[in-house]
Design an enzyme around this catalytic site. Structure first.
Site, short mmCIF file in Angstrom:
data_model
loop_
_atom_site.label_atom_id
_atom_site.label_comp_id
_atom_site.label_asym_id
_atom_site.label_seq_id
_atom_site.Cartn_x
_atom_site.Cartn_y
_atom_site.Cartn_z
CG ASP A 130 -1.62 1.21 1.51
OD1 ASP A 130 -2.30 1.69 0.59
OD2 ASP A 130 -1.55 1.74 2.64
CG LEU A 131 1.64 5.69 -1.88
CD1 LEU A 131 3.15 5.50 -1.98
CD2 LEU A 131 1.13 6.41 -3.12
CG ASP A 132 -1.74 7.61 0.53
OD1 ASP A 132 -0.80 8.38 0.30
OD2 ASP A 132 -2.72 7.49 -0.21
CB THR B 206 0.49 10.63 1.86
OG1 THR B 206 0.62 9.23 1.71
CG2 THR B 206 1.48 11.38 1.00
CE LYS C 27 -4.51 6.20 9.24
NZ LYS C 27 -3.60 5.74 10.30
CB SER D 63 -2.16 3.25 -4.01
OG SER D 63 -2.65 4.43 -3.40
CB ALA D 64 -7.45 3.30 -2.08
CE LYS E 214 -5.82 -0.50 -1.11
NZ LYS E 214 -4.64 0.23 -0.57
CD GLU F 257 -3.70 -1.50 2.75
OE1 GLU F 257 -3.73 -0.63 3.64
OE2 GLU F 257 -4.06 -1.29 1.59
CG ASP F 258 -1.89 2.63 6.39
OD1 ASP F 258 -2.27 2.22 5.27
OD2 ASP F 258 -2.10 3.80 6.78
P1 B16 Z 1 -7.07 10.11 -3.33
P2 B16 Z 1 -3.70 4.08 0.00
C1 B16 Z 1 -5.71 5.85 0.10
O1 B16 Z 1 -4.42 5.49 -0.31
C2 B16 Z 1 -5.71 6.56 1.43
O2 B16 Z 1 -5.35 5.68 2.46
C3 B16 Z 1 -7.07 7.11 1.72
O3 B16 Z 1 -7.05 7.84 2.94
C4 B16 Z 1 -7.51 8.03 0.58
O4 B16 Z 1 -8.82 8.55 0.80
C5 B16 Z 1 -7.48 7.23 -0.71
O5 B16 Z 1 -6.18 6.74 -0.92
C6 B16 Z 1 -7.92 8.05 -1.90
O6 B16 Z 1 -6.94 9.01 -2.18
O7 B16 Z 1 -8.08 11.11 -2.87
O8 B16 Z 1 -5.66 10.65 -3.41
O9 B16 Z 1 -7.51 9.41 -4.59
O10 B16 Z 1 -3.51 4.02 1.49
O11 B16 Z 1 -4.60 2.99 -0.53
O12 B16 Z 1 -2.38 4.19 -0.75
MG MG Z 2 -2.74 3.19 3.40
#
Ligand code: B16
Ligand code: MG
Length: 214
Positions: A8-10, A16, A44, A113-114, A144, A168-169
């Site tokens: 996962d990224l964030d 982030t 998240k 990543s989402a 997710k 994943e976090d």
């Molecule tokens: P965006 P990840 C997710 O990234 C975040 O955890 C989540 O908080 C955020 O709402 C989502 O991406 C959408 O992000 O608005 O930049 O498209 O943790 O799956 O890398």
């Molecule tokens: Mg994350």
């Protein structure tokens, strides 16, 4: 045995997650909705529209699609401002070392990543070229905890899910990994991330030996 690790990224590779929180909090304040860090835990890994609707629901608001689109645009503009200064220094400690070890052992590296901003973030972090495959929110329909983004990453890596480990976090992310038929490693609090085989406080605590043994 492990043939690929899908990150996962964030909140896993970089901090982030806190900027997503600041940007949602600012929006919630404006709407008069109380939004805490505890609330943010639920968001998240949840995509942009899902996150907005969660907050609106907490405030008892139902808005038109046009209003939702405007608020998402506003949140994202604020988020992009907050992450504008990202450099390779924002990579969490231990990420580069772990990637090097994985490559040395012929284990593929994927991203799931989402975030629709994932490509921008990994570019800024200077790690875009390290991934064998990047799957993000621009390529999937279901967010997710749906396993779609992890399954897409596995497909892109040409590794069957049972040979993949997901890192994943987010609670939603751990569920997505499990539903994909992969093994889940959590980053954060073991009490929050139930469903993970192992939980580490940060990526730097992960050792290759332990990855190979799950
Ligand atoms: P965006 P990840 C997710 O990234 C975040 O955890 C989540 O908080 C955020 O709402 C989502 O991406 C959408 O992000 O608005 O930049 O498209 O943790 O799956 O890398
Ligand atoms: Mg994350």
């Amino acid at each position: 045995s492990c043939r690929a690790v899908i990150f996962d990224l964030d909140g896993v590779l970089t901090d982030t997650a806190i900027y997503h929180f600041y940007a949602w909090k600012a929006l919630a304040d404006e709407l008069g909705i109380n939004f805490t860090e505890h609330d943010n835990e639920q968001l998240k890994g949840v995509d942009r529209l899902g996150s907005l609707r969660w907050i609106l629901q907490k405030g008892g608001l139902t808005l038109s699609e046009a209003e939702e689109a405007r608020l998402m645009q506003q949140k994202n503009a604020h988020y992009l401002e907050l992450i504008d200064h990202i450099t390779p220094d924002n990579l969490y400690p231990g990420v580069t070392a772990l990637f090097t070890q994985l490559k040395r052992h012929g284990i593929k590296i994927g991203l799931a990543s989402a975030s629709k901003n994932a490509a921008f973030v990994v570019e800024r972090l200077g790690i875009a070229a390290q991934f064998d495959y990047i799957a993000d929110a621009n390529q999937v329909l279901n967010s997710k905890p749906d396993p779609e983004v992890f399954l897409l990453a596995a497909k892109g890596l040409a590794v069957a899910p049972q040979y993949c480990i997901g890192v994943e976090d987010a609670l939603a992310g751990i569920e997505a990994i499990n539903r994909a038929g992969m093994k889940a490693i959590g980053i954060g609090d073991a009490k929050v991330l139930s469903g993970a085989i192992r939980v580490y406080p940060a990526v730097k605590a992960i050792t290759l030996e332990e990855l190979l043994s799950v």
